[in-house]
Design an enzyme around this catalytic site. Structure first.
Site, short mmCIF file in Angstrom:
data_model
loop_
_atom_site.label_atom_id
_atom_site.label_comp_id
_atom_site.label_asym_id
_atom_site.label_seq_id
_atom_site.Cartn_x
_atom_site.Cartn_y
_atom_site.Cartn_z
N GLU A 1 56.45 35.32 60.94
CA GLU A 1 57.76 35.90 61.30
C GLU A 1 58.80 35.62 60.22
O GLU A 1 59.65 36.46 59.93
CB GLU A 1 58.22 35.33 62.65
N GLU B 1 50.15 34.66 68.80
CA GLU B 1 50.76 34.05 69.99
C GLU B 1 50.11 34.48 71.31
O GLU B 1 50.00 33.68 72.24
CB GLU B 1 52.26 34.40 70.04
#
Length: 687
Positions: free
Chosen positions: A115, A137
């Site tokens: 990210e 995730e």
């Protein structure tokens, strides 16, 4: 400093992330350091050419700090959301700096680490196959809450981004380039930095695609009827896959679609709120606990005896070139180990080797000379194993570890076939071997610590996950999984519709329906295991429980329905067509069977959890982590639950005991909780 700031005479700033500890993670230290680094860069914005963001660690950035994430509760959720929003705000300031920011990715960048890279205008990665990139995730019950959903959707479009987000795929550099999530590959560390600097010089004032006027998400156009029909169908398609027990993919879909229809900063807020919903939920707690903490503990040698030097296998001899033996040979050769694959005939061994240059097929024990590990993978027949083991032991190195891939026969009994039982151990692989990541290591009564350590090291060497259990019939995995299958057949005998059993099992998160599994392992094998158990130990027959299942199995086998390999079992297997449940099973059906859907689900899940508790009580299992990891990776126990013992934890121990007593009163004593479980529940002690 956790992020080193360095500015050269060409005006290029290098920010090097170097948190305390072995890896860079998103925690309070990172938050403070990134805040300071961004402020530093903003202060000199007009004097610099651009920023290179890289890492001093082997990996680029490991992701979120899961120690912190497991502590997020509904009570402290607002505080967690504020922390998350602030971290996202830092990355937003970096990408809106007005100067080029390049991620020079020198190692794996996963989760929060990727990210950070997505917030940079350009991403160059070292072309090294050990590097993994992506947002995994979802595999821990979460979504990428640091801007990952929002930026991936805007970078690729909703449809191409969703598989990467919902399945948590980790890509090697070449694949990441093809997928469009990185821009360039570098041949060396020097080339990585050189490319980053060159891009800065060539692009003095870049703007992220999503910050350009008039930008829209690539495949979401307002008013396009095709888009709306696709988005209307997506939740139904997803529900078919997740059966509603995995909230993460559903929240990812919602965040991606809702975020695509609003501006960037609003999309970040939507993503953050869904993230907090997931991180405070029980499923994420289950999955993080098992697939991160317990799995890492196992990989770090939690079940390996200490005080024994690490070892590597150089030459392995595999006895039996059937599906299991061939699979063991394949994964060993892939790990760079020299492999000899022996069968009764050279033709059979050659067929098993399947042209792999790392495997030498043979029909002679002489070729096992120099082997420091022998793995027997012949049929589940004690006489045959007793015949092949001593001959192989005699040919191998004097201190070779001798292992059996038996799935049910006690190791201590088989050890009698070899000269030195201290060197004998069980290595129970799962089918298909190349795909299944678990190996159950079974310690016999005389197995030495050194033998266990060497077996453990071999399992890690071939890239598998080892769990260690003590000897018992069926050990942990076969014994516990057997209860799932026999419970289902028992319900068929009671008149429950077979389709209901299969559908409820899959809906509850089990990998495969129990009747389909019964066909896979063959009905005859289940009867053989029962007979062998009764022959060896009448008292041990208690493991079989009070099941009417075996009458059904006997009847089907008598009619020639032996399972998938025999062409017919609980299912029909039409040539070239899809298997379907045999209509003849209707003879067992009863309209008044009186077993509710909830009872079907609980019987299937509870029976496995209760058997796991017995294995723990009897000392077959050595740790809670081995139980949970073994149940999910070994026999497909519902991953959302975190495994058989975590299922009890998350159900609530007192509630579990109460429900188990109801099942015992209604369906049989096999559901009666053990004294140890009642004690735990009374004390409020989790596993």
């Amino acid at each position: 400093m956790a992020i080193h700031f360095e500015r050269d005479d060409e005006g290029i700033v290098t920010l090097t992330m170097d948190m305390s500890g072995s890896a860079n993670v998103m925690n309070a230290e990172y938050h403070q350091a990134m805040g300071e680094a961004v402020a530093q860069v903003e202060a000199v914005r007009d004097e610099i050419a651009g920023v290179v963001l890289t890492s001093a660690k082997k990996t680029f950035f490991a992701g979120g700090d899961l120690n912190l994430l497991v502590q997020v509760t509904p009570e402290n959720a607002p505080e967690a959301l504020g922390f998350l929003e602030d971290m996202k705000g830092q990355l937003r300031r970096l990408e809106k700096l007005g100067k080029p920011v390049v991620a020079a990715i020198n190692g794996s960048a996963l989760g929060g680490g990727f990210e950070i890279a997505l917030a940079c205008h350009h991403r160059v990665v070292l072309d090294d196959d050990r590097i993994k990139l992506g947002l995994p995730e979802a595999t821990l019950g979460l979504l990428p809450g640091g801007g990952g959903v929002t930026r991936m959707v805007r970078l690729l479009g909703v449809q191409p981004a969703l598989p990467l987000l919902m399945e948590g795929k980790q890509l090697r550099p070449q694949r990441a380039l093809q997928a469009g999530i990185v821009h360039a590959l570098a041949s060396s560390r020097e080339d990585l930095i050189a490319q980053a600097r060159a891009w800065i010089k060539a692009n003095p004032s870049p703007v992220q695609p999503w910050d350009q006027p008039g930008y829209t998400v690539p495949d979401v156009k307002f008013g396009d009827p095709n888009v709306y029909s696709l988005l209307a169908a997506a939740p139904a398609v997803l529900r078919k896959k997740t059966h509603g027990v995995y909230p993460a993919p559903e929240k990812i879909l919602a965040a991606a679609v809702e975020g695509a229809l609003v501006d960037f900063d609003t999309a970040l807020k939507i993503e953050g709120r869904y993230f907090v919903e997931l991180v405070t939920g029980q499923v994420a707690k289950n999955m993080i606990g098992t697939f991160w903490f317990q799995l890492n503990e196992i990989g770090a040698g939690g079940s390996r005896p200490s005080g024994v030097d690490a070892s590597k296998v150089t030459k392995v001899g595999v006895l039996g070139a059937g599906m299991m033996g061939a699979g063991i040979a394949e994964v060993s050769a892939k790990a760079g180990i020299e492999v000899v694959l022996k069968d009764v005939t050279l033709e059979a061994a050659t067929r098993g080797a399947a042209g792999n240059p790392g495997i030498t097929p043979t029909d002679s024990d002489d070729d096992l000379a120099g082997c420091d590990l022998i793995i027997e993978a012949v049929f589940e027949n004690r006489e045959l194993k007793n015949k092949v083991l001593p001959a192989a032991e005699a040919a191998a190195l004097p201190d070779a570890v001798i292992a059996s891939n038996t799935s049910t026969l006690p190791i201590t009994g088989l050890a009698g076939a070899v000269k030195d039982p201290t060197k004998f151990i069980g290595l129970h692989f799962f089918s298909p071997v190349p795909k299944m990541r678990l190996v159950e290591i079974i310690v016999g009564e005389q197995t030495s610590d050194e033998t266990l350590a060497r077996a453990f090291d071999y399992v890690l060497q071939i890239g598998k996950t080892p769990i260690v259990v003590n000897d018992s019939r069926g050990f942990y995995t076969s014994r516990t999984f057997g209860t799932y299958v026999t419970e289902a057949v028992s319900m068929v005998a009671e008149g429950v519709q077979p389709a209901l059993i299969e559908n409820v099992a899959k809906r509850s998160g089990m990998a495969v329906g129990p009747l389909a599994v019964s066909d896979e392992v063959t009905l005859t094998l289940q009867l053989k295991i029962r007979d062998q158990t009764l022959a060896d130990d009448a008292a041990g027959a208690g493991i079989l429980g009070d099941h009417p299942a075996f009458k059904v199995l006997e009847e089907l086998v008598a009619e020639g329905r032996t399972g998938k390999s025999g062409g017919a079992g609980f299912y029909e297997y039409p040539e070239g067509g899809k298997k379907y449940l045999w209509p003849g099973l209707a003879r067992y059906g009863r309209a008044d069977a009186g077993v509710t859907e909830q009872d079907v689900e609980d019987r299937l899940l509870f029976i496995q959890s209760l058997e796991t508790v017995r294995c723990l009580d009897e000392g077959v299992l050595r740790s809670v982590g081995d139980a949970n990891v073994g149940s999910v990776f070994g026999f497909g126990f519902a991953p959302w639950s975190g495994g058989t013992l975590q299922f009890i934890n998350s159900y609530g121990l007192s509630e579990f005991v109460e429900r188990a007593d109801y099942l015992a009163d209604t369906y049989g004593e096999r559901f009666r909780p053990t004294a140890s479980l009642r004690e735990r529940a009374a004390k409020g002690e989790k596993f």
